[in-house]
Motif scaffolding. Sequence first.
Motif, PDB file in Angstrom:
ATOM      1  N   SER A 140       0.833  -1.197   0.000  1.00  0.00           N
ATOM      2  CA  SER A 140       0.000   0.000   0.000  1.00  0.00           C
ATOM      3  C   SER A 140       0.874   1.256   0.000  1.00  0.00           C
ATOM      4  N   TYR A 347      -8.403   4.528  -2.797  1.00  0.00           N
ATOM      5  CA  TYR A 347      -8.024   3.720  -1.639  1.00  0.00           C
ATOM      6  C   TYR A 347      -7.057   2.641  -2.091  1.00  0.00           C
ATOM      7  N   PHE A 357     -15.300  -2.166   0.482  1.00  0.00           N
ATOM      8  CA  PHE A 357     -15.346  -0.887  -0.224  1.00  0.00           C
ATOM      9  C   PHE A 357     -16.521  -0.794  -1.191  1.00  0.00           C
ATOM     10  N   GLN A 378     -11.308   1.764  -5.327  1.00  0.00           N
ATOM     11  CA  GLN A 378     -10.288   1.063  -4.579  1.00  0.00           C
ATOM     12  C   GLN A 378      -9.214   0.637  -5.561  1.00  0.00           C
ATOM     13  N   ALA A 380      -7.017  -1.851  -5.713  1.00  0.00           N
ATOM     14  CA  ALA A 380      -6.797  -3.086  -4.960  1.00  0.00           C
ATOM     15  C   ALA A 380      -5.490  -3.742  -5.383  1.00  0.00           C
TER      16      ALA A 380
END
Length: 589
Positions: A140, A347, A357, A378, A380
Amino acid sequence: MASVKSLSDSVQQHLASALSATLLEAADADPLLRRSDRADFQANGILALAKKAKANPRELAAQVVSQVVTGDLIEDVEVSGPGFLNITIADKAITGNLAARYADESDRLGVPYAEHAGTTVIDYAQPNVAKEMHVGHLRSAVIGDSVGRLLEFTGETVIRRHHIGDWGTQFGMLIQYLDEHPHELDHKDAQVSGEEAMSNLDRLYKAARRLFDSDEEFKTRARRRVVDLQAGDPGTLATWQRFVDESKIYFFSVFEKLDMRVQDADIVGESGYNDMLAETCRLLEESGVAVRSEGALCVFFEDIKGPDGNQVPLIVQKSDGGYGYAATDLSAIRDRVFNLKASTLLYVVDARQALHFRMVFETARRAGWLGDDVTAAQLAFGTVLGKDGKPFKTRAGETVKLQDLLDEAVERATAVVREKAGKVGLTEQEIVENGAYVGVGAVKYADLSTSAVRDYKFDLDQMVSLNGDTSVYLQYAYARIQSILRKAGEARPAAHRELELAPAERALGLHLDRFGETVLEAAASYEPHKLAAYLYQLASLLTTFYDQCPVLKAQTPEQVENRLFLCDVTARTLHQGMALLGIRTPEKL
Ligand code: ARG
């Protein structure tokens, strides 16, 4: 500095006007320009046009060719195959384009800003208080950092939010334990290292857990502290703050190791939305978006069902009145849209949270907090796997500590750097410094060079390898150019438009022209791996260029200067591209 129009844009425009001059219907037709192996570019758009106009594609193509003005930009254009156009760019146009980029003294190399800029709030690098960071947090952080840089480069306003896990029932236990053992977090020295901070927290967590599981009275006291915490009791908050502060020492030490700047003001954890939770719930209940079900406040979705066929709700408030992860995220959306004025919410979170989400975004849409003018997505990412293809663990089956992992990467990289250090003349300090840049770069690049949604194998041997698609390979390409520039003596890089270019020079030049396009594309789709692939190809083209075109021993002084110029544009492009990935390019390696 004005931005530089890319060669492909110029050719595209040229062809579009030739098309509309040939055929009225072709006024807004796309010539479908592509880079090609046979010529510099190929245009495939005429086939579809001919079909529409019921014309013979080769004849139509020939007519278009007769409309193309050859000269400064297009050297040659011819019909090929069933009605394609093969286009060759003039050497002077390639050199001229690069010279214009080179003249941009900023780090932008003439790259234009995106047409539409907005405000993106990017949620990334969100570890949890009093817990060790794991490889998921690494992903992340690395992806989020690069995407943030890419977006900023295109002119987007970027607001970073580190949504750390700093709230929840587990803090009752920790707070109670620390209050009963007040010296457990005392520091002998004023300066405590990140590692020490984490081991203090870990020791405390384990001890508190042991007591919680074995001592009923402690459990009761701990539960009461959760209530105190939620009620905002000052003493309880003060102890809670000690955990947050201790954790931040650790977080910052990891971010620093990652060569990543995280601003304290951007750390707005779950606790930051406390004041909004009750209202978030009230608004959802009043609007009917959420309903009470078995005491809990829930949002239901037609198509989200459990294995038993029943709908699985998003729980906004538990039946005991507690707020969870969803309430916090929904409140954060309100804050980001209404206070921060975001047009995009991003995100960077593990793919395993995709359902969360989806439900949160849908709920916010129903509540009217996410309107048509706001995009929420998102970004991901997949799981980090070990060499064996299974989720990354130590041999003993434990999660790998991020600190250890980064230390090992740096250690290996330093060994690689040291091997060549004698030849390049590196001091011990430079070896250590470069070892860190190469090691951390290797970890980041391995992550950023594969598409984020895919799982990737954490293989340090491969990551620090000098051959193949690695950051070290790119860093060497950069350093090699710097070494040539240092050896050039009196000769300075300078563009000479009158020179004819060798095939390897043209290939390099045409690829350099695509830097801006690539960055804008990678930013728009949040895909740093597209930039990584571009840079790898750039380094490969540079290698071919070296093999085929002597630089300092070129035939004429003008050619030496022009090749030095090509090298320097390549170096600046590599440097800027790597910087957008969050990776350093040492001058000597
Ligand atoms: N702290 C969470 C975790 O460790 C990630 C938070 C993601 N961001 C968010 N807004 N929910 O899994």
